[in-house]
Write an enzyme that holds these catalytic residues in place. Structure first.
Site, mmCIF file in Angstrom:
data_model
loop_
_atom_site.group_PDB
_atom_site.id
_atom_site.type_symbol
_atom_site.label_atom_id
_atom_site.label_comp_id
_atom_site.label_asym_id
_atom_site.label_seq_id
_atom_site.Cartn_x
_atom_site.Cartn_y
_atom_site.Cartn_z
ATOM 1 N N THR A 157 -38.031 132.963 -14.123
ATOM 2 C CA THR A 157 -36.905 132.224 -14.695
ATOM 3 C C THR A 157 -36.601 131.105 -13.706
ATOM 4 O O THR A 157 -36.792 131.281 -12.502
ATOM 5 C CB THR A 157 -35.661 133.118 -14.847
ATOM 6 N N GLU B 181 -37.139 135.680 -20.751
ATOM 7 C CA GLU B 181 -37.235 137.144 -20.857
ATOM 8 C C GLU B 181 -37.584 137.609 -22.267
ATOM 9 O O GLU B 181 -37.799 138.797 -22.496
ATOM 10 C CB GLU B 181 -35.888 137.778 -20.458
ATOM 11 N N LYS C 293 -12.369 130.161 -18.213
ATOM 12 C CA LYS C 293 -11.391 131.223 -18.470
ATOM 13 C C LYS C 293 -10.001 130.674 -18.195
ATOM 14 O O LYS C 293 -9.566 130.583 -17.062
ATOM 15 C CB LYS C 293 -11.694 132.436 -17.602
HETATM 16 P P1 ADP Z 1 -33.245 129.607 -17.188
HETATM 17 O O1 ADP Z 1 -32.592 130.949 -17.227
HETATM 18 O O2 ADP Z 1 -33.911 129.350 -15.924
HETATM 19 O O3 ADP Z 1 -32.367 128.468 -17.651
HETATM 20 P P2 ADP Z 1 -34.580 129.868 -19.729
HETATM 21 O O4 ADP Z 1 -35.233 128.651 -20.193
HETATM 22 O O5 ADP Z 1 -35.203 131.155 -19.998
HETATM 23 O O6 ADP Z 1 -34.449 129.685 -18.187
HETATM 24 O O7 ADP Z 1 -33.100 129.824 -20.241
HETATM 25 C C1 ADP Z 1 -32.579 130.657 -21.222
HETATM 26 C C2 ADP Z 1 -31.152 130.270 -21.461
HETATM 27 O O8 ADP Z 1 -31.081 128.941 -21.957
HETATM 28 C C3 ADP Z 1 -30.451 131.103 -22.468
HETATM 29 O O9 ADP Z 1 -29.970 132.297 -21.908
HETATM 30 C C4 ADP Z 1 -29.328 130.181 -22.920
HETATM 31 O O10 ADP Z 1 -28.228 130.221 -22.031
HETATM 32 C C5 ADP Z 1 -29.961 128.820 -22.828
HETATM 33 N N1 ADP Z 1 -30.422 128.381 -24.146
HETATM 34 C C6 ADP Z 1 -31.670 128.399 -24.632
HETATM 35 N N2 ADP Z 1 -31.719 127.879 -25.877
HETATM 36 C C7 ADP Z 1 -30.451 127.544 -26.197
HETATM 37 C C8 ADP Z 1 -29.821 126.987 -27.355
HETATM 38 N N3 ADP Z 1 -30.507 126.637 -28.437
HETATM 39 N N4 ADP Z 1 -28.483 126.805 -27.316
HETATM 40 C C9 ADP Z 1 -27.761 127.140 -26.225
HETATM 41 N N5 ADP Z 1 -28.294 127.664 -25.117
HETATM 42 C C10 ADP Z 1 -29.618 127.864 -25.094
#
Ligand code: ADP
Length: 547
Positions: A181, A328, A437
Site C-alpha cells: 500500500t 487489499e 469531527k
Molecule cells: P493507499 O492506501 O496507499 O492510498 P490504495 O490505492 O489502495 O492505496 O487506496 C485505497 C483507498 O483509496 C480507499 O481505501 C479509499 O479511501 C480511496 N479510494 C479509492 N477509490 C475511491 C473512490 N472512488 N472514492 C473515494 N475514495 C476512494
C-alpha cells in the site's frame, strides 16, 4: 457428498494459454519514451513471457522468491506480470514515485532477490541500492546497454530457450504477486495476491455489470502497473483477449488523448487528477481529438467529483465509470453502474448515484460499523466499511502490528467512512483519519471537496480539519483556482450553502498554487495538515495563522 468436478487450478498461466491459443494475433501496443508506438501480438507476448520464466529459473529464482519491478506501463512489464508467476515466483511491483527510503524499506521487507528496472529508473535505484540485498538487476534498456554488473533484458530473453518452458503444477492458493500500500496511512504494508484471487478478480472485473470487458475492447490502463496492478486491467485484458495499449512514461493530457485517438481506445482507467487534466484539455480544445471509440473512463483511487462526471458527459459525450477499491481488495470493491430501476429515475438522481462509489462487485460482502455497532442501510448512518470476499486480503505480509485491521469474525476493516443506502450503494465520506469531527458530529471532507470542485473557477479543492477551541475540529478548505479565474472565499461559501447544513461550511478557505499529491496522485492531506498546522479558528469563527 462431494461434487464430482475437476480440481482445476485457477492460475495465471491458464489465462495466458487461452490468450495465446485463441487471440494470438491481437495487438499489444506501447507508447515508447520517444513518442513512437511499439506493437506486437499476444503470440509474441506469450513467447517472451515464457522466455523470461525460463531465464529467471536459470538465474536461480525459485518458487516463492520475490522478483521486483520498477517500471512504467509497457509490454515488458506485462511479460513480467505473467513470466514471474509462471514459475511460482512472486511479482512485486515497486512504485517508481516513492522516496528511496521507502523503496529501501519495501525491498528489504519483501526480501526481493531480483529487480527488473527501466533504464530511466537507474538513478532512483542508485539512491537506495547500497541499502538493499538485490542479488541481480535486469535493465529494460532503450539503447541495448546495461551498466556493469547488471543484465540487459533483451540479452536475457535472447539467450533463453522457449521450449524449456514447462507448465509447472501451480497451486491456485500460492502467491503470484504482491503490492505494498502506498503508505497514505502509516508504514507501507504488503498485500500478497494468490493466483486464484487474480483469476477470480479478472473474471468479476470483466462482467457486464462491472466493467463489461470483452475481446473487442481496446484497453488503455493509465493507472500505473505499480498501483494495485493497474487495478487488475492487464490481467483481465489477457483473460478476455482484448487489445492492450500502454501509455509508457508520459502521462500528460495531450499525450494520453493522442494515444486514445490513434489506437481507438474503448476503455481507460486512472485517478481523478489525471482526468481533471484531460477534461481541462478537452474543454480548451473541444474538437481536437476524435474519441468516438471511447465507451468509458474508469475513475477511482479517490472520489470522482460530480463535476468531472457531468463535465465529460455533458460537454464531450463521454461516460465516467466511478469505482472504488483498495490494494487489499485486488483492488475492485464497488462500481457505480445504475441498475435497471435507477435508469428510470430522473437525470439528477442518476447523476447522484453515478457519483457514489456504487454497488459491490460479486463476492464482495459489505457492512459498516459505527460507534454503536453495525449501521442500518439508510443512506444516513455513517460507519467504517468492512468487507470480505475471495479477493480480499486476510492478513498483511509479515505485519503482526496490523492485525487489528481484521475483525475477529474475519472481515477486513477498510478505514473508509461510508453510508450505505437501501439498494446497497455505498458512498465514501472520508478515510477515518480525514473525517472532520466537529462537536461530536462528522463532516465529510469528500462531499465538501466535490461541491467546491463543481464551481467553475475551482481546479482542485481539499478540505482538512483544523483545531477549534469549542468544536474540537472545523473544516478548512484549500483551493487551487483555474488559470485566469478569480473567486472570493465568501462567493465559494455561498456556492456551498444550498447543499449543506450550516455547520458543515468551511470556516476558512485558503487559496494556494498547488495541492501536494501522493505517489499515486491523491491529495496528500497529511502534508496539508502539516502546512496549515498553525492555522487557528477562534470560537467566534475568526481565523488566524499564529506562527
Ligand atoms: P493507499 O492506501 O496507499 O492510498 P490504495 O490505492 O489502495 O492505496 O487506496 C485505497 C483507498 O483509496 C480507499 O481505501 C479509499 O479511501 C480511496 N479510494 C479509492 N477509490 C475511491 C473512490 N472512488 N472514492 C473515494 N475514495 C476512494
Amino acid at each position: 457428498m462431494d461434487g464430482l468436478m475437476m480440481d482445476y487450478q485457477l492460475t495465471l498461466p491458464a489465462m495466458m494459454r487461452r490468450a495465446e491459443t485463441f487471440f494470438a494475433r491481437k495487438e499489444i501496443v506501447t507508447r515508447l519514451p520517444d513518442g513512437r508506438f511499439h506493437r506486437y501480438t499476444y503470440a509474441d507476448f506469450a513467447r517472451r513471457a515464457k522466455k523470461l520464466a525460463v531465464a529467471l529459473k536459470q538465474l536461480g529464482i525459485r518458487p516463492g522468491d520475490r522478483v521486483a519491478t520498477l517500471c512504467w506501463n509497457h509490454h515488458q512489464h506485462l511479460e513480467a506480470y505473467f513470466g514471474i508467476p509462471a514459475i511460482g515466483a512472486v511479482l512485486h511491483t515497486l512504485n517508481v514515485r516513492l522516496h528511496p527510503d521507502d523503496l529501501a524499506y519495501i525491498v528489504n521487507h519483501a526480501e526481493d532477490r531480483l529487480l527488473l528496472i527501466d533504464q530511466s529508473m537507474l538513478p532512483l535505484l542508485e539512491a537506495f541500492r547500497s541499502r538493499v540485498n538485490l542479488e541481480r538487476v535486469v535493465v529494460i534498456s532503450e539503447d541495448g546497454e546495461a551498466p556493469e554488473g547488471m543484465l540487459e533484458y533483451e540479452d536475457l530473453l535472447q539467450a533463453a530457450d522457449e521450449s524449456a518452458f514447462h507448465n509447472s503444477d501451480l497451486d491456485e492458493r500460492q502467491a503470484a504477486a504482491m503490492c505494498y500500500t502506498s503508505g497514505t496511512t502509516g508504514k507501507p504494508k504488503g498485500v500478497v495476491y494468490s493466483h486464484r484471487a487474480l483469476v477470480l478478480h479478472s473474471m468479476l472485473s470483466a462482467m457486464v455489470d462491472t466493467l463489461a470487458l470483452c475481446e473487442s475492447d481496446v484497453i488503455f490502463p493509465v493507472v500505473p502497473m505499480f498501483h494495485a496492478n493497474a487495478w487488475g486491467l492487464p490481467f483481465t485484458a489477457v483473460l478476455v483477449g482484448a487489445k492492450l495499449v500502454f501509455p509508457g512514461p508520459h502521462l500528460d493530457a495531450g499525450t494520453l488523448l493522442e494515444a486514445m485517438e490513434a489506437e481507438r481506445v474503448t476503455l481507460t482507467a486512472g485517478v481523478p487528477t489525471i482526468w481533471l487534466g484531460v477534461l481541462q484539455t478537452l474543454d480548451e480544445r473541444p474538437r481536437a481529438y476524435d474519441l468516438s471509440s471511447l465507451r468509458g473512463l474508469v475513475v477511482g483511487g479517490s472520489a470522482a467529483p460530480k463535476a468531472l462526471i457531468q463535465g465529460f458527459q455533458e460537454r464531450h459525450g463521454l461516460k465516467v465509470i466511478h469505482a472504488w477499491g483498495m490494494t487489499e481488495m485486488t483492488p475492485l470493491g464497488t462500481v457505480a453502474n445504475l441498475t435497471s430501476e435507477l435508469r428510470q429515475a430522473p437525470a439528477d438522481v442518476q447523476l447522484d448515484y453515478r457519483a457514489k462509489q456504487g454497488l459491490p462487485v460479486p463476492f464482495v460482502e459489505i457492512r459498516a460499523r459505527g460507534d454503536r455497532g453495525i449501521v442500518p442501510w439508510d443512506g444516513q448512518s455513517m460507519g467504517e466499511l468492512e468487507v470480505r470476499g475471495p479477493c480480499v486480503a486476510r492478513a498483511y505480509y509479515n505485519a503482526p502490528e496490523a492485525a487489528d485491521r481484521f475483525t475477529e469474525d474475519g472481515w477486513f476493516r477498510t478505514g473508509d467512512i461510508v453510508t450505505i443506502e437501501s439498494h446497497g450503494y455505498i458512498e465514501i465520506h472520508d478515510r477515518s483519519k480525514d473525517v472532520i469531527k466537529s462537536g461530536g458530529e462528522w463532516i465529510s471532507s469528500v462531499a465538501l471537496e466535490n461541491a467546491l470542485m463543481s464551481h467553475p473557477a475551482v481546479a482542485e479543492a481539499a478540505v482538512i480539519a483544523v483545531p477549534h477551541p469549542k468544536w474540537q475540529e472545523r473544516p478548512l478548505a484549500v483551493v487551487v483556482l483555474k488559470e485566469g479565474h478569480t473567486v472570493t472565499a465568501e462567493e465559494l461559501r455561498a456556492h456551498l450553502r444550498p447543499h449543506f447544513p450550516k455547520w458543515w461550511l468551511p470556516d476558512a478557505i485558503a487559496f494556494v498554487e498547488a495541492i501536494p499529491k501522493t505517489s499515486v496522485g491523491k491529495f496528500r492531506k497529511s502534508a496539508l495538515r502539516q502546512q496549515f498546522r498553525e492555522y487557528r479558528i477562534s470560537a467566534d469563527g475568526e481565523t488566524s495563522e499564529d506562527e
